[in-house]
Enzyme design. Structure first.
Site, mmCIF file in Angstrom:
data_model
loop_
_atom_site.group_PDB
_atom_site.id
_atom_site.type_symbol
_atom_site.label_atom_id
_atom_site.label_comp_id
_atom_site.label_asym_id
_atom_site.label_seq_id
_atom_site.Cartn_x
_atom_site.Cartn_y
_atom_site.Cartn_z
ATOM 1 C CE LYS A 250 -0.817 -1.022 4.799
ATOM 2 N NZ LYS A 250 -1.966 -0.776 6.082
ATOM 3 C CB VAL A 252 3.431 1.734 4.054
ATOM 4 C CG1 VAL A 252 4.318 2.107 5.592
ATOM 5 C CG2 VAL A 252 2.136 2.320 3.548
ATOM 6 C CB THR A 253 7.118 -1.766 3.392
ATOM 7 O OG1 THR A 253 6.671 -2.510 2.578
ATOM 8 C CG2 THR A 253 6.300 -1.658 5.097
ATOM 9 C CB SER A 275 1.440 -0.654 -3.389
ATOM 10 O OG SER A 275 2.576 0.367 -3.751
#
Length: 297
Positions: A250, A252-253, A275
């Protein structure tokens, strides 16, 4: 590679503690607790209210996102971001330090670091080692929430630092950008399920290389050295002199990839904001690679 003087992406707990002690927090320096945890695990806001870096404000990423999107953690509008961070006392001249309380040392902090940068704010840093190491090193904490004077922030979206579904789809043919996925090997391959997901199989975008974000951190939760980071990219044959898109589930990482590359002198990694969550629901099946359907029951 872009040759420019890069603002420091990391600050140490020692530096921040000295800044707090010297009374430097204010319009020139703001600290944000940007923690987020999966529902039913930990309560980030409650933990902030119980214990945080003195002077820090709570940045609620659930409030600072596109709430109208069907996807998980999409960027807010320029106006939405500007209003939100302005309410936290941040102007375009503020040095912002972000941290989270994840046991890994850093999880959501790089996402918010990237959010500031994608909206045109250069002076933003991640607290290296996160809140867990702030505590471990014995630095002061408080339960007193901060109430900064609202400031005016002007956001200008830098479209070079993020990619849309359509751009990533086009890249499958043009191959102008390298594509790197930051999720765990099992989720990338499709041998492990996506956590807390209904109707979302694991797997990856065709052509993506896997570099799990946890590998960028030491066992103690600090960012690995530049030499180690550079060797990791080289081992995966990721060329930091060429364009690069980072993806995850999504958005974030994936920002850990952008941060690691930045520390290696590459400030222009773009994040695919939607993503895998968006890709799984929109992309043609032949562009999704997964062993999920082939696994033994």
């Amino acid at each position: 590679m872009v040759h420019q003087v890069l603002y420091r992406a990391l600050v140490s707990s020692k530096w921040l503690a000295e800044s707090v002690r010297a009374g430097k927090l204010g319009l020139g320096l703001r600290v944000l607790d940007v923690s987020w945890y999966s529902p039913g695990t930990r309560d980030a806001r409650k933990e902030y209210l119980e214990c945080h870096v003195p002077g820090a404000s709570f940045f609620d990423i659930e409030e600072c996102k596109d709430k109208s999107s069907p996807y998980e953690m999409m960027l807010p509008t320029e106006e939405g971001f500007a209003d939100y961070v302005g309410s936290l006392g941040i102007s375009n001249d503020t040095h912002v330090v972000v941290y989270d309380g994840d046991h890994l040392g850093s999880y959501y902090a790089p996402r918010v670091w990237w959010m500031f940068r994608v909206f045109g704010h250069r002076t933003v840093s991640v607290l290296n080692g996160g809140f867990q190491n702030w505590l471990k090193e014995g630095h002061p904490v408080t339960s007193e929430p901060s109430h900064p004077e609202p400031a005016v922030f002007k956001a200008t979206l830098d479209r070079s630092l993020f990619k849309t579904y359509e751009q990533v789809l086009e890249n499958l043919e043009s191959k102008r950008f390298q594509l790197v996925d930051s999720r765990s090997k099992g989720r990338y391959l499709g041998t492990e399920p996506e956590p807390d997901a209904i109707g979302l199989d694991p797997g990856h975008i065709r052509g993506a290389v896997n570099m799990p974000f946890m590998d960028f951190l030491t066992e103690d939760g600090f960012e690995k050295s530049t030499e180690m980071l550079r060797a990791m990219f080289e081992a995966k044959k990721v060329d930091l002199t060429k364009p690069l898109i980072a993806t995850c589930r999504k958005g974030v990482t994936a920002c850990h990839i952008a941060l690691a590359a930045y520390l290696c002198g590459k400030p222009d990694v773009a994040i695919y904001d939607g993503s895998w969550f968006e890709w799984f629901h929109r992309a043609p099946p032949e562009t999704r690679v997964s062993q999920w359907k082939d696994r033994k029951p």
